[in-house]
Design a protein around this motif. Structure first.
Motif, short mmCIF file in Angstrom:
data_model
loop_
_atom_site.label_atom_id
_atom_site.label_comp_id
_atom_site.label_asym_id
_atom_site.label_seq_id
_atom_site.Cartn_x
_atom_site.Cartn_y
_atom_site.Cartn_z
N ILE A 1 -21.44 -10.99 77.68
CA ILE A 1 -20.97 -11.44 76.37
C ILE A 1 -19.63 -12.17 76.50
N GLY A 2 -19.37 -13.05 75.53
CA GLY A 2 -18.11 -13.76 75.46
C GLY A 2 -17.09 -13.01 74.63
N ARG A 3 -15.94 -13.63 74.44
CA ARG A 3 -14.85 -12.97 73.72
C ARG A 3 -15.24 -12.60 72.29
N GLY A 4 -16.01 -13.47 71.65
CA GLY A 4 -16.36 -13.22 70.25
C GLY A 4 -17.31 -12.07 70.03
N GLU A 5 -17.93 -11.58 71.08
CA GLU A 5 -18.90 -10.48 70.94
C GLU A 5 -18.38 -9.17 71.52
N ARG A 6 -17.10 -9.11 71.89
CA ARG A 6 -16.57 -7.88 72.48
C ARG A 6 -16.55 -6.71 71.50
N TRP A 7 -16.70 -7.02 70.21
CA TRP A 7 -16.74 -5.94 69.21
C TRP A 7 -17.90 -4.99 69.46
N ILE A 8 -18.90 -5.47 70.21
CA ILE A 8 -20.06 -4.62 70.51
C ILE A 8 -19.61 -3.32 71.18
N THR A 9 -18.62 -3.40 72.07
CA THR A 9 -18.18 -2.22 72.82
C THR A 9 -17.47 -1.20 71.95
N GLU A 10 -17.02 -1.61 70.77
CA GLU A 10 -16.36 -0.69 69.85
C GLU A 10 -17.34 -0.13 68.83
N TYR A 11 -18.36 -0.92 68.52
CA TYR A 11 -19.29 -0.54 67.46
C TYR A 11 -20.46 0.28 67.99
N TYR A 12 -20.87 0.01 69.24
CA TYR A 12 -22.02 0.70 69.83
C TYR A 12 -21.59 1.49 71.06
N PRO A 13 -22.20 2.67 71.29
CA PRO A 13 -21.87 3.45 72.49
C PRO A 13 -22.41 2.76 73.73
N CYS A 14 -21.53 2.33 74.61
CA CYS A 14 -21.92 1.61 75.83
C CYS A 14 -21.81 2.53 77.04
N GLU A 15 -22.77 2.43 77.94
CA GLU A 15 -22.74 3.23 79.17
C GLU A 15 -21.86 2.59 80.24
N ARG A 16 -21.74 1.24 80.19
CA ARG A 16 -20.95 0.56 81.21
C ARG A 16 -20.37 -0.72 80.64
N VAL A 17 -19.10 -0.98 80.95
CA VAL A 17 -18.43 -2.22 80.55
C VAL A 17 -17.67 -2.74 81.76
N VAL B 1 -15.66 -6.26 83.54
CA VAL B 1 -15.05 -7.56 83.29
C VAL B 1 -15.53 -8.53 84.36
N ASP B 2 -16.09 -9.67 83.92
CA ASP B 2 -16.59 -10.70 84.82
C ASP B 2 -15.93 -12.02 84.43
N GLY B 3 -14.70 -12.24 84.91
CA GLY B 3 -13.94 -13.42 84.50
C GLY B 3 -13.55 -13.30 83.04
N ASP B 4 -13.89 -14.32 82.23
CA ASP B 4 -13.59 -14.27 80.82
C ASP B 4 -14.74 -13.66 80.03
N ARG B 5 -15.72 -13.15 80.73
CA ARG B 5 -16.85 -12.49 80.07
C ARG B 5 -16.92 -11.02 80.46
N TRP B 6 -17.59 -10.25 79.60
CA TRP B 6 -17.81 -8.84 79.88
C TRP B 6 -19.30 -8.60 80.06
N VAL B 7 -19.63 -7.68 80.97
CA VAL B 7 -21.00 -7.24 81.16
C VAL B 7 -21.11 -5.82 80.62
N VAL B 8 -21.95 -5.64 79.60
CA VAL B 8 -22.05 -4.34 78.93
C VAL B 8 -23.49 -3.83 79.02
N SER B 9 -23.63 -2.52 79.18
CA SER B 9 -24.94 -1.87 79.20
C SER B 9 -24.97 -0.80 78.12
N LEU B 10 -26.04 -0.78 77.34
CA LEU B 10 -26.16 0.19 76.26
C LEU B 10 -27.62 0.55 76.03
N ARG B 11 -27.83 1.74 75.48
CA ARG B 11 -29.17 2.21 75.16
C ARG B 11 -29.56 1.70 73.76
#
Length: 332
Positions: free
Chosen positions: A247-263, A265-275
């Motif tokens: 995800i890009g900067r504009g979608e980082r809210w996902i990590t606050e709104y949904y329970p993520c198993e893994r976050v 940082v990949d440069g200016d992007r984040w890699v998130v895993s969630l159920r």
């Protein structure tokens, strides 16, 4: 015989609030005598006095905290931080408390409602004319449907409902035996035994399109158990699908709104895993996020998103004929 010290935080708070006025009225009192009057041990009283030393007014600097002086085994309060004054509510504070208690009393599924109503009656009696103030209390999402469901739950009646399941994007008819009404994160739910699923299910009130109260009592099987909702309605578990998104900067809210198993940082992007509940919900979720999201896994989800996005683009590219005053015209 010395009475045992109170063990709960509530008891200690009440004792501390009473302790300062008590000591102010008895400067230089012996600790042993004070402990006997207050029904605690000398050790407990000394611990309470040590706690008072770090209590006081906002700022918590010199001149803000409660202070006292010791002379051998005698204690004197030298600064009370205003706790000597009895608690008096301003009209605005009293009205705010009345409104809060009324809302709590109307919250579906609240425990000890009788205690809330008794407290409300006492505050309203003390508030006097404020009771008739033109204030309406309405819970978020409160409406005719919630009132209808609450009434059925209180009457212990079975219900036939038409329910929209967002995860599968479908509406189904179900017969349910209600257990209780709940308010979670500002949304009303009815928790019930679902005869179709043969299990306890949560139904969001705003997704119940129709409800009919049946002429039969709700019969909840003995194996039915209410959900533990202390961590929220959605409870990730290993048996649910795991998706990974970049995800890009504009979608980082996902990590606050949904329970993520893994976050990560990949440069200016984040890699998130969630159920997720299922891949159908995940497909609609990803498509609603915008172009700055890439599905990393599973491959099946990436294919579904690509197929639906392609179909949408093709629909936009299909010529649409429009009729003008002189008949059909060129495509636009």
């Amino acid at each position: 015989m010395t009475r045992p010290a109170a063990r709960t935080s509530a008891d200690r708070l009440a004792r501390l609030l009473n302790l300062v006025p008590y000591l102010l009225a008895r400067p230089g009192i012996e600790v042993a005598e004070a402990a006997g009057d207050l029904g605690v041990t000398e050790r407990q009283l000394r611990e309470d006095l040590e706690l008072l030393w770090v209590c006081g007014l906002p700022g918590y600097g010199p001149g803000d905290l409660i202070d006292m002086a010791f002379d051998g085994d005698r204690v004197t309060i030298t600064y009370d931080a205003g706790i000597d004054r009895p608690l008096r509510l301003t009209p605005d504070e009293a009205l705010a408390l009345v409104v809060a208690l009324r809302m709590l009393a109307e919250t579906p599924g609240v425990a000890n409602r009788d205690a809330v109503e008794r407290a409300l009656a006492k505050i309203e009696n003390a508030a006097g004319d404020l009771v008739g103030a033109p204030v309406a209390v309405r819970l978020p999402g409160e409406g005719r449907r919630v009132q209808e469901l609450r009434a059925a739950v209180e009457r212990r009646r079975a219900l036939r409902i038409t329910y929209y399941t967002a995860a599968r994007d479908e509406s189904t008819e179900r017969t349910i035996d209600p257990l209780r009404m709940l308010m979670v994160d500002g949304r009303a739910y009815v928790e019930a035994w679902c005869r179709r699923a043969e299990a306890v299910r949560l139904f969001r009130a705003d997704r119940i399109d129709a409800v009919v109260e049946l002429d039969e009592p709700a019969v909840v099987p003995p194996q039915a158990r209410p959900h533990d909702l202390r961590q929220g309605v959605f409870r990730p578990s290993p048996d649910l699908p795991l998706i990974t998104l970049r995800i890009g900067r504009g979608e980082r809210w996902i990590t606050e709104y949904y329970p993520c198993e893994r976050v990560e940082v990949d440069g200016d992007r984040w890699v998130v895993s969630l159920r997720v509940t299922d891949l159908g919900w995940a497909r609609r979720f990803v498509l609603g996020l915008g172009p700055d999201v890439t599905v990393v896994a599973p491959v099946e989800l990436a294919a579904q998103v690509r197929a639906q996005a392609t179909a949408a683009l093709e629909a936009y590219a299909t010529p649409v004929l429009s009729a003008g005053p002189a008949g059909p015209v060129t495509a636009r």
